[in-house]
Motif scaffolding. Structure first.
Motif, PDB file in Angstrom:
ATOM      1  N   UNK A 184      14.305 -11.453  -0.714  1.00  0.00           N
ATOM      2  CA  UNK A 184      15.575 -12.192  -0.731  1.00  0.00           C
ATOM      3  C   UNK A 184      15.633 -13.174  -1.893  1.00  0.00           C
ATOM      4  N   UNK A 185      14.530 -13.839  -2.181  1.00  0.00           N
ATOM      5  CA  UNK A 185      14.540 -14.791  -3.294  1.00  0.00           C
ATOM      6  C   UNK A 185      14.730 -14.072  -4.620  1.00  0.00           C
ATOM      7  N   UNK A 186      14.110 -12.903  -4.767  1.00  0.00           N
ATOM      8  CA  UNK A 186      14.281 -12.123  -5.997  1.00  0.00           C
ATOM      9  C   UNK A 186      15.716 -11.626  -6.139  1.00  0.00           C
TER      10      UNK A 186
ATOM     11  N   UNK B 121      16.784  -5.768 -11.286  1.00  0.00           N
ATOM     12  CA  UNK B 121      15.356  -5.846 -11.580  1.00  0.00           C
ATOM     13  C   UNK B 121      14.479  -5.884 -10.346  1.00  0.00           C
ATOM     14  N   UNK B 122      15.035  -5.455  -9.218  1.00  0.00           N
ATOM     15  CA  UNK B 122      14.298  -5.515  -7.954  1.00  0.00           C
ATOM     16  C   UNK B 122      13.313  -4.364  -7.877  1.00  0.00           C
TER      17      UNK B 122
ATOM     18  N   UNK C 256       9.170  -3.094  -6.176  1.00  0.00           N
ATOM     19  CA  UNK C 256       8.065  -3.415  -5.286  1.00  0.00           C
ATOM     20  C   UNK C 256       7.003  -4.236  -6.005  1.00  0.00           C
ATOM     21  N   UNK C 257       6.821  -3.995  -7.301  1.00  0.00           N
ATOM     22  CA  UNK C 257       5.863  -4.788  -8.083  1.00  0.00           C
ATOM     23  C   UNK C 257       6.248  -6.264  -8.051  1.00  0.00           C
ATOM     24  N   UNK C 258       7.546  -6.535  -8.242  1.00  0.00           N
ATOM     25  CA  UNK C 258       8.009  -7.920  -8.260  1.00  0.00           C
ATOM     26  C   UNK C 258       7.842  -8.569  -6.896  1.00  0.00           C
ATOM     27  N   UNK C 259       8.136  -7.824  -5.831  1.00  0.00           N
ATOM     28  CA  UNK C 259       7.987  -8.365  -4.484  1.00  0.00           C
ATOM     29  C   UNK C 259       6.515  -8.623  -4.184  1.00  0.00           C
ATOM     30  N   UNK C 260       5.644  -7.712  -4.597  1.00  0.00           N
ATOM     31  CA  UNK C 260       4.210  -7.884  -4.359  1.00  0.00           C
ATOM     32  C   UNK C 260       3.703  -9.138  -5.070  1.00  0.00           C
ATOM     33  N   UNK C 261       4.124  -9.320  -6.308  1.00  0.00           N
ATOM     34  CA  UNK C 261       3.681 -10.489  -7.069  1.00  0.00           C
ATOM     35  C   UNK C 261       4.189 -11.779  -6.440  1.00  0.00           C
ATOM     36  N   UNK C 262       5.436 -11.788  -5.996  1.00  0.00           N
ATOM     37  CA  UNK C 262       6.035 -12.989  -5.424  1.00  0.00           C
ATOM     38  C   UNK C 262       5.474 -13.300  -4.035  1.00  0.00           C
ATOM     39  N   UNK C 263       5.250 -12.265  -3.240  1.00  0.00           N
ATOM     40  CA  UNK C 263       4.872 -12.464  -1.831  1.00  0.00           C
ATOM     41  C   UNK C 263       3.370 -12.549  -1.591  1.00  0.00           C
ATOM     42  N   UNK C 264       2.588 -11.940  -2.485  1.00  0.00           N
ATOM     43  CA  UNK C 264       1.162 -11.866  -2.254  1.00  0.00           C
ATOM     44  C   UNK C 264       0.775 -10.707  -1.349  1.00  0.00           C
ATOM     45  N   UNK C 265       1.753  -9.911  -0.933  1.00  0.00           N
ATOM     46  CA  UNK C 265       1.486  -8.715  -0.133  1.00  0.00           C
ATOM     47  C   UNK C 265       1.276  -7.547  -1.091  1.00  0.00           C
ATOM     48  N   UNK C 266       0.213  -6.796  -0.901  1.00  0.00           N
ATOM     49  CA  UNK C 266      -0.126  -5.722  -1.831  1.00  0.00           C
ATOM     50  C   UNK C 266       1.001  -4.696  -1.945  1.00  0.00           C
ATOM     51  N   UNK C 267       1.187  -4.173  -3.147  1.00  0.00           N
ATOM     52  CA  UNK C 267       2.218  -3.165  -3.367  1.00  0.00           C
ATOM     53  C   UNK C 267       1.976  -1.940  -2.493  1.00  0.00           C
TER      54      UNK C 267
ATOM     55  N   UNK D  48      10.066   2.501  -0.274  1.00  0.00           N
ATOM     56  CA  UNK D  48      10.707   2.363  -1.581  1.00  0.00           C
ATOM     57  C   UNK D  48      11.306   0.978  -1.704  1.00  0.00           C
ATOM     58  N   UNK D  49      11.605   0.593  -2.937  1.00  0.00           N
ATOM     59  CA  UNK D  49      12.253  -0.703  -3.176  1.00  0.00           C
ATOM     60  C   UNK D  49      13.635  -0.734  -2.541  1.00  0.00           C
ATOM     61  N   UNK D  50      14.331   0.402  -2.551  1.00  0.00           N
ATOM     62  CA  UNK D  50      15.680   0.448  -1.975  1.00  0.00           C
ATOM     63  C   UNK D  50      15.666   0.108  -0.489  1.00  0.00           C
ATOM     64  N   UNK D  51      14.724   0.701   0.250  1.00  0.00           N
ATOM     65  CA  UNK D  51      14.655   0.460   1.680  1.00  0.00           C
ATOM     66  C   UNK D  51      14.305  -1.000   1.960  1.00  0.00           C
ATOM     67  N   UNK D  52      13.352  -1.554   1.240  1.00  0.00           N
ATOM     68  CA  UNK D  52      12.983  -2.953   1.427  1.00  0.00           C
ATOM     69  C   UNK D  52      14.155  -3.869   1.095  1.00  0.00           C
ATOM     70  N   UNK D  53      14.859  -3.566   0.024  1.00  0.00           N
ATOM     71  CA  UNK D  53      15.999  -4.390  -0.385  1.00  0.00           C
ATOM     72  C   UNK D  53      17.069  -4.430   0.704  1.00  0.00           C
ATOM     73  N   UNK D  54      17.459  -3.259   1.210  1.00  0.00           N
ATOM     74  CA  UNK D  54      18.510  -3.203   2.230  1.00  0.00           C
ATOM     75  C   UNK D  54      18.017  -3.819   3.530  1.00  0.00           C
TER      76      UNK D  54
END
Length: 203
Positions: free
Chosen positions: A32-34, A42-43, A45-56, A65-71
């Motif tokens: 959500x922050x991204x 630019x959304x 999974x790499x960006x979410x992993x880096x921001x969250x600390x949760x492994x890709x 997929x990034x799409x599913x996580x985003x929605x």
């Protein structure tokens, strides 16, 4: 806008084993922050992993997929709408459309969902996930209309087509104007929908 596909958003979530509540919260918060900072372009999974600390690899196992996580992250920002069951179509519509009005009037969420809809026009995978989400979100509306059919209050109808028609005024309003839908505007919408469905005139 075509008819919603009869699929569940859950079918897009790849859940081999439960993800800890802490890791899930970190991933969704980071997503959500991204999205707030940079939109959907630019959304990743790499960006979410880096921001969250949760492994890709963990993100991929649980969302696919990034799409599913985003929605899914956007979906988490909306409170679930309960299905009313007052025994009266107009009263049930008033309850659900009132909730939809609150969602439609949320500027930040509305802007983000428009971005998703625009991107989905050129991304079949994102379109499928977004349609699954919308189908789930409109379940209370379909259920209350089916109950009205079961009560004999209105004749049988195509629930998906009716849902699109009911959402139409909200979508048209937010696309044409930044002004929120007011509570006073709901009553004409409710009566228009009820009469269109074949409900008898109000006594």
């Amino acid at each position: 806008m075509g008819a919603y596909r009869h699929v569940s958003l859950r079918s897009y979530l790849v859940m081999p084993r439960p993800l800890s509540a802490e890791a899930r919260e970190k991933a969704v918060d980071a997503a959500l922050s991204l999205l707030t900072e940079g939109g959907i372009s630019g959304f990743t999974l790499d960006a979410v992993a880096q921001r969250s600390g949760v492994a890709k690899t963990t993100l991929y196992r649980h969302w696919g997929s990034a799409n599913v996580l985003m929605v899914h992250a956007l979906d988490c920002t909306i409170e679930r709408i309960p299905t009313p069951n007052t025994g009266d179509l107009r009263t049930d519509l008033r309850n659900v459309l009132g909730e939809l009005r609150e969602i439609a009037n949320s500027g930040a969420h509305r802007q983000m969902m428009f971005e998703v809809m625009a991107a989905a026009a050129n991304d079949p995978d994102l379109a499928a996930v977004q349609q699954a989400l919308m189908h789930e979100r409109t379940r209370p509306l379909r259920e209350l209309i089916q109950r009205a059919v079961d009560r004999g209050e209105i004749p049988p109808v195509d629930l998906d087509e009716v849902t699109i028609c009911v959402e139409g005024p909200f979508m048209a309003r937010v696309l044409k104007s930044s002004e929120p839908v007011t509570a006073g505007e709901l009553e004409p919408m409710i009566e228009f929908v009820a009469r269109g469905l074949g409900a008898p005139p109000q006594a």
